[in-house]
Enzyme design. Sequence first.
Site, short mmCIF file in Angstrom:
data_model
loop_
_atom_site.label_atom_id
_atom_site.label_comp_id
_atom_site.label_asym_id
_atom_site.label_seq_id
_atom_site.Cartn_x
_atom_site.Cartn_y
_atom_site.Cartn_z
N LYS A 116 106.58 24.17 35.80
CA LYS A 116 107.64 23.16 35.82
C LYS A 116 107.16 21.85 35.22
CE LYS A 116 110.54 24.99 39.51
NZ LYS A 116 111.00 24.89 40.90
N LYS A 149 111.85 35.61 35.47
CA LYS A 149 112.68 35.84 36.66
C LYS A 149 114.04 35.14 36.49
CE LYS A 149 112.24 32.11 39.91
NZ LYS A 149 112.81 31.82 41.20
N LYS A 202 118.26 30.06 39.33
CA LYS A 202 119.43 29.21 39.19
C LYS A 202 119.10 27.92 38.45
CE LYS A 202 119.20 28.49 44.12
NZ LYS A 202 118.00 27.62 44.29
P1 ADP Z 1 115.74 29.65 42.23
O1 ADP Z 1 114.52 29.99 41.44
O2 ADP Z 1 116.90 30.53 41.88
O3 ADP Z 1 116.08 28.18 42.19
P2 ADP Z 1 114.82 29.24 45.02
O4 ADP Z 1 113.56 28.58 44.59
O5 ADP Z 1 115.87 28.39 45.68
O6 ADP Z 1 115.45 30.03 43.76
O7 ADP Z 1 114.47 30.47 45.95
C1 ADP Z 1 115.31 30.99 46.95
C2 ADP Z 1 114.84 32.37 47.34
O8 ADP Z 1 115.24 33.33 46.35
C3 ADP Z 1 113.32 32.53 47.45
O9 ADP Z 1 113.04 33.41 48.53
C4 ADP Z 1 112.93 33.18 46.15
O10 ADP Z 1 111.73 33.90 46.24
C5 ADP Z 1 114.12 34.09 45.91
N1 ADP Z 1 114.30 34.37 44.48
C6 ADP Z 1 114.58 33.46 43.52
N2 ADP Z 1 114.72 34.05 42.33
C7 ADP Z 1 114.51 35.38 42.53
C8 ADP Z 1 114.52 36.52 41.68
N3 ADP Z 1 114.76 36.39 40.37
N4 ADP Z 1 114.27 37.74 42.22
C9 ADP Z 1 114.00 37.87 43.54
N5 ADP Z 1 113.99 36.82 44.40
C10 ADP Z 1 114.23 35.59 43.92
#
Ligand code: ADP
Length: 331
Positions: free
Chosen positions: A114, A198, A201
């Site tokens: 990041k 991955k 959002k």
């Molecule tokens: P993002 O990367 O979408 O902003 P967050 O950091 O808010 O997501 O993570 C929320 C939850 O979703 C965490 O438990 C994270 O490990 C899971 N998570 C986020 N992206 C993925 C993905 N592509 N596949 C599986 N789990 C995910």
Amino acid sequence: PQQQRIFSGMQPTSDSLQLGNYLGALTHWVALQEEHDALYCVVDLHALTVNPDPAVLRERTRRTAAQYLAAGVDPSRSTLFVQSHVPEHAELAWVLSCHTGFGEAGRMTQFKDKSARHGSEGTTVGLFTYPVLMAADILLYDTNLVPVGEDQRQHLELSRDLAQRLNARFGKDTVVVPEVHIVKETAKIYDLQDPTAKMSKSAESPNGLIELLDDPKVVAKRIRSAVTDADREIRFDPQAKPGVSNLLTIFSALSGRSVASLEQDYEGKGYGDLKKDLAEVVVGFLTPFQARVHDYLADPASLDAVLADGAEKARTIAGVTLDRIYDRSGL
Ligand code: ADP
Ligand code: NA
């Protein structure tokens, strides 16, 4: 016997969660709440690390909570709350930051990624200490198990190291050392346009995302445009065929059918057939989900009452843990 304690959270960094959040974490939260003492949090303090617009952040916090509820998080079984409503998170984060090495925090790969994107001036100190706040979230509740996706494994390792460090300095019953709970099959859902990254959002382009609150027509179109590969074989092989394998993972998780049986059914068929059927499965899941989210959002007073009740329950646990750690720290 006392139930095991679960804690997990998501950042309100978008109007909609994405399918990776749902399959990697949220579905497991719902399953775990039956037999465990679960706390599920909207981690709005974490979202501050990217300087959101205040009104937008407040709205996204509420929308994230509504999506937890629509997915099946049941406030009569779990404690559902907003991180900033429980000031102990920020207080413990400070204490833990004083036990975290600067180099140790600097080794977090998510921070390295990041900060490389934002540049040194665009990277906040909050982004650097993010994993320390996450450790505070977890340790505050004497958490046994943390259900997350694969991307959180390293942060969980830091939480465990900090827990062990506190116990070594202040006595072995100071905090509970948490375990990570990652379900292998859905641990990492990939971006539809870049199936080596991955799904997230906070991705720069939304084209590779399946957003839970998006127009089903847009979702179907994104699935039909998903990147695959040059041959025609529908086979699960994440190394050689990441795009197709990702579609199979999503299909299997949402339909309850095994990947092997999907491979069999699509033998001799084309990627177009797979995508068309998958789009139907995804839309079939999203349509009632979205209706439930809209119902929760249409009644903000009830939603706020659930969150206020959750914060009160969370504070009674968090306060006890923080007192213990303050006391042993000489505060
Ligand atoms: P993002 O990367 O979408 O902003 P967050 O950091 O808010 O997501 O993570 C929320 C939850 O979703 C965490 O438990 C994270 O490990 C899971 N998570 C986020 N992206 C993925 C993905 N592509 N596949 C599986 N789990 C995910
Ligand atoms: Na429970």
